[in-house]
Design a protein around this motif. Structure first.
Motif, PDB file in Angstrom:
ATOM      1  N   PHE A 186       0.829  -1.198   0.000  1.00 32.09           N
ATOM      2  CA  PHE A 186       0.000   0.000   0.000  1.00 32.09           C
ATOM      3  C   PHE A 186       0.872   1.261   0.000  1.00 32.09           C
ATOM      4  CE2 PHE A 186      -3.439   2.689   2.130  1.00 32.09           C
ATOM      5  CZ  PHE A 186      -4.136   2.845   0.946  1.00 32.09           C
ATOM      6  N   ALA A 187       1.962   1.214   0.767  1.00 32.76           N
ATOM      7  CA  ALA A 187       2.873   2.360   0.807  1.00 32.76           C
ATOM      8  C   ALA A 187       3.471   2.610  -0.579  1.00 32.76           C
ATOM      9  CB  ALA A 187       3.984   2.124   1.838  1.00 32.76           C
ATOM     10  N   ALA A 188       3.746   1.524  -1.316  1.00 34.75           N
ATOM     11  CA  ALA A 188       4.299   1.683  -2.674  1.00 34.75           C
ATOM     12  C   ALA A 188       3.297   2.389  -3.579  1.00 34.75           C
ATOM     13  CB  ALA A 188       4.675   0.315  -3.247  1.00 34.75           C
ATOM     14  N   THR A 189       2.001   2.077  -3.418  1.00 37.53           N
ATOM     15  CA  THR A 189       1.002   2.755  -4.265  1.00 37.53           C
ATOM     16  C   THR A 189       0.866   4.224  -3.853  1.00 37.53           C
ATOM     17  OG1 THR A 189      -0.947   2.208  -2.932  1.00 37.53           O
ATOM     18  CG2 THR A 189      -0.326   0.619  -4.599  1.00 37.53           C
ATOM     19  N   VAL A 190       0.989   4.505  -2.551  1.00 35.79           N
ATOM     20  CA  VAL A 190       0.938   5.908  -2.103  1.00 35.79           C
ATOM     21  C   VAL A 190       2.123   6.677  -2.709  1.00 35.79           C
ATOM     22  CG1 VAL A 190       1.120   7.460  -0.094  1.00 35.79           C
ATOM     23  CG2 VAL A 190      -0.309   5.411   0.041  1.00 35.79           C
ATOM     24  N   ARG A 191       3.305   6.065  -2.675  1.00 33.88           N
ATOM     25  CA  ARG A 191       4.497   6.741  -3.230  1.00 33.88           C
ATOM     26  C   ARG A 191       4.331   6.973  -4.739  1.00 33.88           C
ATOM     27  NH1 ARG A 191       7.302   3.136   0.134  1.00 33.88           N
ATOM     28  NH2 ARG A 191       7.823   1.828  -1.644  1.00 33.88           N
ATOM     29  N   GLU A 192       3.768   5.980  -5.440  1.00 31.50           N
ATOM     30  CA  GLU A 192       3.537   6.150  -6.896  1.00 31.50           C
ATOM     31  C   GLU A 192       2.579   7.309  -7.147  1.00 31.50           C
ATOM     32  OE1 GLU A 192       2.085   2.476  -8.592  1.00 31.50           O
ATOM     33  OE2 GLU A 192       3.888   1.441  -7.933  1.00 31.50           O
ATOM     34  N   ASN A 193       1.538   7.367  -6.337  1.00 32.33           N
ATOM     35  CA  ASN A 193       0.549   8.434  -6.438  1.00 32.33           C
ATOM     36  C   ASN A 193       1.224   9.798  -6.191  1.00 32.33           C
ATOM     37  OD1 ASN A 193      -1.837   9.807  -6.491  1.00 32.33           O
ATOM     38  ND2 ASN A 193      -2.773   8.792  -4.734  1.00 32.33           N
ATOM     39  N   VAL A 194       2.039   9.860  -5.137  1.00 31.86           N
ATOM     40  CA  VAL A 194       2.746  11.104  -4.815  1.00 31.86           C
ATOM     41  C   VAL A 194       3.661  11.488  -5.984  1.00 31.86           C
ATOM     42  CG1 VAL A 194       4.511  12.146  -3.309  1.00 31.86           C
ATOM     43  CG2 VAL A 194       2.636  10.815  -2.298  1.00 31.86           C
ATOM     44  N   ALA A 195       4.419  10.514  -6.490  1.00 30.15           N
ATOM     45  CA  ALA A 195       5.367  10.793  -7.575  1.00 30.15           C
ATOM     46  C   ALA A 195       4.642  11.340  -8.806  1.00 30.15           C
ATOM     47  CB  ALA A 195       6.137   9.517  -7.939  1.00 30.15           C
ATOM     48  N   PRO A 252      -0.481   7.896  12.345  1.00 28.75           N
ATOM     49  CA  PRO A 252      -1.939   7.724  12.361  1.00 28.75           C
ATOM     50  C   PRO A 252      -2.586   7.962  11.003  1.00 28.75           C
ATOM     51  CG  PRO A 252      -1.248   9.369  13.995  1.00 28.75           C
ATOM     52  CD  PRO A 252      -0.022   8.881  13.329  1.00 28.75           C
ATOM     53  N   LEU A 253      -2.020   8.876  10.210  1.00 25.04           N
ATOM     54  CA  LEU A 253      -2.574   9.093   8.858  1.00 25.04           C
ATOM     55  C   LEU A 253      -2.452   7.808   8.034  1.00 25.04           C
ATOM     56  CD1 LEU A 253      -3.764  10.910   6.648  1.00 25.04           C
ATOM     57  CD2 LEU A 253      -1.453  11.737   6.158  1.00 25.04           C
ATOM     58  N   GLY A 254      -1.310   7.144   8.152  1.00 23.45           N
ATOM     59  CA  GLY A 254      -1.106   5.875   7.436  1.00 23.45           C
ATOM     60  C   GLY A 254      -2.110   4.821   7.890  1.00 23.45           C
ATOM     61  N   CYS A 255      -2.367   4.758   9.196  1.00 24.45           N
ATOM     62  CA  CYS A 255      -3.360   3.793   9.716  1.00 24.45           C
ATOM     63  C   CYS A 255      -4.735   4.107   9.147  1.00 24.45           C
ATOM     64  CB  CYS A 255      -3.425   3.866  11.244  1.00 24.45           C
ATOM     65  SG  CYS A 255      -1.902   3.411  12.075  1.00 24.45           S
ATOM     66  N   LEU A 256      -5.097   5.393   9.136  1.00 25.67           N
ATOM     67  CA  LEU A 256      -6.414   5.798   8.621  1.00 25.67           C
ATOM     68  C   LEU A 256      -6.557   5.419   7.144  1.00 25.67           C
ATOM     69  CD1 LEU A 256      -9.027   7.472   9.407  1.00 25.67           C
ATOM     70  CD2 LEU A 256      -7.940   9.360   8.179  1.00 25.67           C
ATOM     71  N   MET A 257      -5.506   5.671   6.372  1.00 27.77           N
ATOM     72  CA  MET A 257      -5.563   5.335   4.934  1.00 27.77           C
ATOM     73  C   MET A 257      -5.802   3.837   4.738  1.00 27.77           C
ATOM     74  SD  MET A 257      -2.571   7.363   2.966  1.00 27.77           S
ATOM     75  CE  MET A 257      -2.414   9.126   2.941  1.00 27.77           C
ATOM     76  N   ALA A 298       5.720   6.955   3.729  1.00 26.40           N
ATOM     77  CA  ALA A 298       4.875   7.289   2.562  1.00 26.40           C
ATOM     78  C   ALA A 298       3.992   8.497   2.898  1.00 26.40           C
ATOM     79  CB  ALA A 298       4.035   6.081   2.162  1.00 26.40           C
ATOM     80  N   CYS A 299       3.476   8.528   4.133  1.00 26.68           N
ATOM     81  CA  CYS A 299       2.605   9.648   4.535  1.00 26.68           C
ATOM     82  C   CYS A 299       3.401  10.927   4.752  1.00 26.68           C
ATOM     83  CB  CYS A 299       1.802   9.283   5.776  1.00 26.68           C
ATOM     84  SG  CYS A 299       0.492   8.108   5.376  1.00 26.68           S
ATOM     85  N   LEU A 300       4.665  10.791   5.121  1.00 25.88           N
ATOM     86  CA  LEU A 300       5.518  11.986   5.209  1.00 25.88           C
ATOM     87  C   LEU A 300       5.655  12.637   3.829  1.00 25.88           C
ATOM     88  CD1 LEU A 300       7.599  13.782   6.728  1.00 25.88           C
ATOM     89  CD2 LEU A 300       9.324  12.073   6.112  1.00 25.88           C
ATOM     90  N   LEU A 301       5.832  11.802   2.813  1.00 22.58           N
ATOM     91  CA  LEU A 301       5.935  12.321   1.444  1.00 22.58           C
ATOM     92  C   LEU A 301       4.600  12.933   1.015  1.00 22.58           C
ATOM     93  CD1 LEU A 301       7.860   9.288  -0.121  1.00 22.58           C
ATOM     94  CD2 LEU A 301       8.835  11.389   0.815  1.00 22.58           C
ATOM     95  N   ALA A 302       3.508  12.247   1.384  1.00 21.03           N
ATOM     96  CA  ALA A 302       2.166  12.769   1.051  1.00 21.03           C
ATOM     97  C   ALA A 302       1.963  14.128   1.724  1.00 21.03           C
ATOM     98  CB  ALA A 302       1.096  11.781   1.490  1.00 21.03           C
ATOM     99  N   PRO A 307      -4.058  16.857  -4.042  1.00 21.26           N
ATOM    100  CA  PRO A 307      -4.449  15.523  -4.505  1.00 21.26           C
ATOM    101  C   PRO A 307      -5.457  14.894  -3.543  1.00 21.26           C
ATOM    102  CG  PRO A 307      -2.070  15.697  -4.186  1.00 21.26           C
ATOM    103  CD  PRO A 307      -2.649  16.951  -3.675  1.00 21.26           C
ATOM    104  N   GLU A 308      -6.384  14.111  -4.090  1.00 20.62           N
ATOM    105  CA  GLU A 308      -7.368  13.438  -3.232  1.00 20.62           C
ATOM    106  C   GLU A 308      -6.774  12.160  -2.648  1.00 20.62           C
ATOM    107  OE1 GLU A 308     -11.140  12.782  -5.027  1.00 20.62           O
ATOM    108  OE2 GLU A 308     -11.368  14.910  -5.527  1.00 20.62           O
ATOM    109  N   GLY A 309      -7.237  11.801  -1.483  1.00 23.18           N
ATOM    110  CA  GLY A 309      -6.878  10.509  -0.886  1.00 23.18           C
ATOM    111  C   GLY A 309      -5.539  10.497  -0.169  1.00 23.18           C
ATOM    112  N   LEU A 310      -4.845  11.641  -0.138  1.00 26.13           N
ATOM    113  CA  LEU A 310      -3.533  11.645   0.514  1.00 26.13           C
ATOM    114  C   LEU A 310      -3.536  12.436   1.826  1.00 26.13           C
ATOM    115  CD1 LEU A 310      -1.175  12.046  -2.579  1.00 26.13           C
ATOM    116  CD2 LEU A 310      -1.627   9.986  -1.247  1.00 26.13           C
ATOM    117  N   THR A 311      -4.697  12.957   2.194  1.00 25.44           N
ATOM    118  CA  THR A 311      -4.816  13.657   3.485  1.00 25.44           C
ATOM    119  C   THR A 311      -6.035  13.114   4.216  1.00 25.44           C
ATOM    120  OG1 THR A 311      -6.037  15.377   2.349  1.00 25.44           O
ATOM    121  CG2 THR A 311      -3.750  15.842   2.815  1.00 25.44           C
ATOM    122  N   ALA A 312      -6.194  13.611   5.462  1.00 28.86           N
ATOM    123  CA  ALA A 312      -7.375  13.187   6.234  1.00 28.86           C
ATOM    124  C   ALA A 312      -8.559  13.965   5.710  1.00 28.86           C
ATOM    125  CB  ALA A 312      -7.156  13.442   7.713  1.00 28.86           C
TER     126      ALA A 312
END
Ligand code: NDP
Length: 296
Positions: free
Chosen positions: A11-20, A143-148, A272-276, A291-296
């Motif tokens: 999941f973190a890899a998909t978040v990083r791809e999204n961020v990139a 906690p943001l990562g847990c929520l995602m 991953a959430c630090l990058l987000a 971007p959507e889906g990367l914040t609370a």
């Protein structure tokens, strides 16, 4: 029941791809490159590993990464002067001071000297207040990562009973606020909680952030509940050094509906959430669409 494993690494890899992808878009559209500065005081080995990993992943998603490594006996005045300089640097959108700081430095003072808009750890008192009052904040990464992961697994969390074990400022309390923001009914448990097993048994969602190896056994878990294990504990077992969480993975995964492993669960989501958060801070600073889906 055998629990579905929530794969934090994937999941973190998909978040990083999204961020990139968003970093590329922002560079193309506005010429702005999101920048993250990490400040490390002293030579704590674990902190050095975290900082290296943060720098590497920042560069991998196309952001600017700056590392400031300061001597262990750096004065508070010098550290505050560096933070002031970073606060005023337009190429830097996120500032992270690696904790813990050496004992002679006042952690609260240092964190609260970061521009709240650049506080990608979400520890500044303004961001704590914004999150607590349901306003747009920079949200702590773990906690943001847990929520995602919870949103990804369940869709809506509305009306679910969530028990957060642990009331720290960096995990437990912000986690509880985020779950409340998603309309869970939230209980925060801690070392003085009475009848903890029964409290946990009422939960549809259990978030364990305690710092005690394998403290939560399977018979505390309600059949089908989702278990998020934040704990990172090093133990010796069978003569080997092993990383375990705050829940007993083997017995909990026999009862839970879904569970995060350790390692490979919450841990990878934190960076991953630090990058987000750095991307979000950059968008807010430059009036760009977030971007959507990367914040609370
Ligand atoms: P803290 O030590 O700051 O807080 C621990 C919390 O657990 C406290 O609120 C404490 O209660 C509570 N607690 C301790 N013992 C018990 C018990 N027997 N029963 C119920 N509650 C108890 O820890 P953190 O929140 O900083 O971290 C928690 C864990 O998460 C650690 O293992 C840490 O390594 C890990 N972590 C992982 C991260 C990641 O990226 N995956 C990031 C940050 C942390 P009280 O307040 O009453 O003392």
């Amino acid at each position: 029941m055998t629990a579905t494993v929530i794969d934090g690494k994937a999941f973190a890899a998909t978040v990083r791809e999204n961020v990139a992808a968003h970093v590329t878009r922002i560079k193309d559209e506005s010429g702005v490159t999101p920048g993250l500065a990490v400040v490390l005081v002293g030579e704590d080995p674990a902190s050095q590993v975290y900082v290296r990993s943060k720098g590497k992943q920042t560069v991998e998603v196309g952001m600017k990464s700056v590392e400031h490594k300061l001597d262990v006996d750096t004065s508070e005045a010098d550290l505050l002067a560096l933070i002031d300089q970073l606060n005023n640097d337009e190429s830097i959108h996120g500032i992270l001071v690696q904790l813990p700081l050496p004992a002679h430095l006042n952690e609260d003072l240092v964190i609260n000297s970061i521009d709240p808009a650049k506080d990608v750890d979400g520890f500044h008192i303004s961001n704590v207040g914004l999150l607590g009052t349901g306003q747009k904040a920079m949200v702590p990464c773990t906690p943001l990562g847990c929520l995602m992961m919870l949103r990804d697994h369940h869709g809506s969390l509305s009306g679910m009973n969530a028990v957060v074990i642990g009331r720290s400022n960096i995990v437990g309390k912000p986690m509880a606020n985020l779950l409340l923001g998603d309309s869970c009914t939230v209980t925060i448990a801690h070392s003085r909680t009475k009848d903890l097993p029964d409290v946990v048994r009422a939960a549809d969602i259990v978030v364990a952030a305690v710092g005690r190896p394998e403290m939560v056994p399977g018979d505390w878990i309600r059949e089908g509940a989702t278990v998020i294990d934040v704990g990172i504990n090093r133990i010796e077992r069978d003569g080997k050094n092993k990383l375990v969480g705050d829940v007993d993975y083997v017995s909990c995964s026999e009862v839970a509906g879904a569970i995060t492993p350790v390692p490979g669960g919450v841990g990878p989501m934190t960076i991953a959430c630090l990058l987000a958060n750095t991307l979000t801070a950059c968008c807010r600073a430059n009036n760009l669409v977030e971007p959507e889906g990367l914040t609370a």
